[in-house]
Scaffold this active site. Structure first.
Site, PDB file in Angstrom:
ATOM      1  N   ASP A  93       9.362   2.978  -0.637  1.00  0.00           N
ATOM      2  CA  ASP A  93       8.341   3.596   0.209  1.00  0.00           C
ATOM      3  C   ASP A  93       8.682   3.211   1.645  1.00  0.00           C
ATOM      4  OD1 ASP A  93       6.205   4.356   1.676  1.00  0.00           O
ATOM      5  OD2 ASP A  93       4.683   3.548   0.323  1.00  0.00           O
ATOM      6  N   LYS A  95       5.011   8.954   8.743  1.00  0.00           N
ATOM      7  CA  LYS A  95       4.698   8.286  10.010  1.00  0.00           C
ATOM      8  C   LYS A  95       5.692   8.600  11.151  1.00  0.00           C
ATOM      9  CE  LYS A  95       1.912   4.614   7.933  1.00  0.00           C
ATOM     10  NZ  LYS A  95       0.522   4.617   8.329  1.00  0.00           N
ATOM     11  N   TYR A 151       0.863  -1.186   0.000  1.00  0.00           N
ATOM     12  CA  TYR A 151       0.000   0.000   0.000  1.00  0.00           C
ATOM     13  C   TYR A 151       0.893   1.229   0.000  1.00  0.00           C
ATOM     14  CZ  TYR A 151      -3.326   3.533   1.759  1.00  0.00           C
ATOM     15  OH  TYR A 151      -4.102   4.659   1.923  1.00  0.00           O
TER      16      TYR A 151
HETATM   17  C1  LIG Z   1       3.928   2.146   3.145  1.00  0.00           C
HETATM   18  C2  LIG Z   1       2.941   3.279   3.145  1.00  0.00           C
HETATM   19  N1  LIG Z   1       3.064   4.241   2.222  1.00  0.00           N
HETATM   20  C3  LIG Z   1       2.232   5.297   2.166  1.00  0.00           C
HETATM   21  C4  LIG Z   1       1.199   5.413   3.071  1.00  0.00           C
HETATM   22  C5  LIG Z   1       0.283   6.597   3.023  1.00  0.00           C
HETATM   23  O1  LIG Z   1       0.566   7.431   4.105  1.00  0.00           O
HETATM   24  P1  LIG Z   1      -0.545   8.430   4.674  1.00  0.00           P
HETATM   25  O2  LIG Z   1      -1.613   7.600   5.317  1.00  0.00           O
HETATM   26  O3  LIG Z   1       0.215   9.294   5.642  1.00  0.00           O
HETATM   27  O4  LIG Z   1      -1.059   9.198   3.514  1.00  0.00           O
HETATM   28  C6  LIG Z   1       1.027   4.439   4.056  1.00  0.00           C
HETATM   29  C7  LIG Z   1      -0.073   4.527   5.025  1.00  0.00           C
HETATM   30  O5  LIG Z   1      -0.362   3.640   5.773  1.00  0.00           O
HETATM   31  C8  LIG Z   1       1.914   3.342   4.085  1.00  0.00           C
HETATM   32  O6  LIG Z   1       1.781   2.350   4.975  1.00  0.00           O
END
Ligand SMILES: Cc1ncc(COP(=O)(O)O)c(C=O)c1O
Length: 466
Positions: free
Chosen positions: A265, A293, A168
């Site tokens: 990511d 995060k 994700y």
């Molecule tokens: C690996 C990863 N990338 C991107 C995101 C998106 O981040 P946000 O919820 O701060 O938009 C998340 C959210 O859980 C994530 O787990």
């Protein structure tokens, strides 16, 4: 941790409220949680502000402090959710909060030029994240991955991207497909939302995590078309699938060979597993990295960083052609929170603590499963753990189709009854923080064993065992 009034939950969730609560009873007998959630549902679709916060039991929280969550009825829970991962230091950390208040008192939001806080934080990120030569700030992980894809397309002049089944990367259209796909949707066109143009989704190719041959085949079938490969270096959005030895290095080599960019990511792994992200652990250098995060321990900050020649394509430079903007980008309170968080991570044995507790938790859980003879795989990395209800190994998304999802969720709902908040949704991971203690781990192992004994004794319906 204390559990004032452990929740009373049965597994009968008819009515959609807190599990086991008969919503036909008069309003006066409803708990404060139930009443508050009903109010929420009248004014907020589904009562929650993020799809993945929609859980059963429906809880309305009043506070989060250290490792403890408190709901509006005063029930306390030892928290393993950590707000989906930001709270590496524990919730509501006083030093982080103090810096935020200082920033508010002294800075506000100038919204033009830059601030000393942004400069100081950018220097810190370039110092710690091995592949970061330049960095830009935004407010969410979704924005960071969105900008990574956009600049990859601008830089390469190509359209397609490769992502992995089960990863994700946020809400951006071209990344929102094939996340937690149902068995019949795996590797098919599994759109994560209505309203995304099919032609956008068609530009996103989906491969299997840990399958380098599959990635090479996709690249070879689309020579000159793939702008980037984007990957969670550990697939934490399906719990914890670790990269096989050589997988991330293999992606690096394939990306280079086919002229695509490699995007890590690290929205979950960055600052949670290491100050330099998982790339500092595995030694593989991506071209671009998305961070979020844990970077600011719960304040809304995210970042995209990487090679200067790519980052210089952003329109924050006069010659840049990849548009980048945001009213709240690099907001002083978020930068102050991130600086305070990073300074604590630099100064205190946070990683030593959470890695040790993570090991203890996983070892303890594995021993319980062995004693009880449960079919389970306890896995994780550092502060992140997950128990799948299946036989191993767990190396690909396809493996996870053997996980008993009903048992996974039921186990977590039962833990909530015991004052342990582990997100009651399939494949979600648990997070330890610096605020967790050995006593918390002991308490958790005891609760897990109690719940598992009930599940083992009465596998078809846990509810009838109590
Ligand atoms: C690996 C990863 N990338 C991107 C995101 C998106 O981040 P946000 O919820 O701060 O938009 C998340 C959210 O859980 C994530 O787990």
């Amino acid at each position: 941790m204390t559990s004032n009034t452990p929740l009373e939950i049965s597994t009968d969730n008819a009515g959609g409220g807190r599990s086991g609560v008969d919503l036909r009873v008069s309003t006066s007998s409803l708990s404060l949680n139930e009443r508050a959630f009903e109010e929420a549902c009248r004014v907020v679709p589904g009562g929650v502000n993020s799809t993945s916060r929609r859980i059963s039991p429906s809880l309305v929280f009043r506070s989060a402090e250290g490792a403890i969550l408190t709901d509006v009825d005063g029930n306390q829970y030892l928290d393993y959710h950590g707000g989906f991962g930001p709270a590496i230091l524990g919730h509501n950390h006083p030093d982080v909060n103090r810096r935020v208040v200082d920033a508010l008192d002294s800075c506000g939001l100038p919204g033009a030029g830059t601030t000393e806080l942004e400069i100081e934080l950018a220097k810190k990120i370039c110092q710690h994240v091995p592949s970061a030569e330049k960095v830009l700030f935004c407010t969410s992980g979704s924005q960071a991955t969105f900008h990574a894809v956009r600049v990859a397309r601008a830089f390469t002049g190509r359209k397609k991207i490769i992502k992995f089944q089960g990863c994700y990367h946020g809400i951006e259209d071209s990344l929102l497909r094939n996340v937690a796909s149902q068995p019949d949707q795996v590797f098919r066109l599994d759109a994560g939302s209505a309203g995304i143009l099919p032609e956008v989704l068609a530009q996103t190719l989906v491969c299997e995590f840990n399958d380098l041959d599959g990635v090479e085949q996709a690249l070879a079938a689309h020579v000159g078309d793939v702008a980037a490969i984007i990957v969670e270096p550990i697939m934490h959005n399906a719990g914890c699938i670790l990269p096989r030895a050589g997988f991330l290095q293999g992606l690096r080599e394939l990306a280079t060979r086919y002229g695509a960019l490699l995007i890590f990511d690290e929205v979950i792994t960055g600052f949670r597993h290491h100050l330099g992200g998982y790339q500092a652990i595995c030694g593989v250098m991506p071209d671009l990295t998305a961070l979020g995060k844990a970077i600011a321990n719960g304040f809304p900050l995210a970042a995209i960083c990487g090679k200067a020649e790519i980052m210089d394509h952003f329109s924050t430079r006069a010659a840049g052609d990849a548009y980048f903007a945001g009213t709240y980008n690099g907001h002083p309170i978020a930068c102050a929170a991130a600086l305070a968080t990073i300074e604590i991570l630099e100064r205190e044995p946070v990683y030593e603590h959470v890695f040790r507790l993570g090991e203890r938790l996983r070892r303890g859980l594995a021993a319980i499963h062995q004693r009880l003879g449960t079919q389970a795989v306890v896995t994780g990395f550092g502060s992140i753990s997950v128990t799948y209800f299946m036989d191993g190994p767990v190396e690909t998304y396809a493996d996870l189709l053997r996980n008993d999802a009903a048992r996974f969720v039921e186990y977590r709902r039962r833990l909530i009854e015991h004052g342990i908040f582990s997100m009651p949704l399939n494949l979600k991971r648990d997070h330890l923080s610096y605020a967790h203690t050995d006593a918390h781990v002991d308490q958790t192992l005891e609760a897990c064993e109690n719940v598992l004994v009930k599940i083992v004794r009465c596998p078809s319906s846990v509810a009838h065992c109590s």
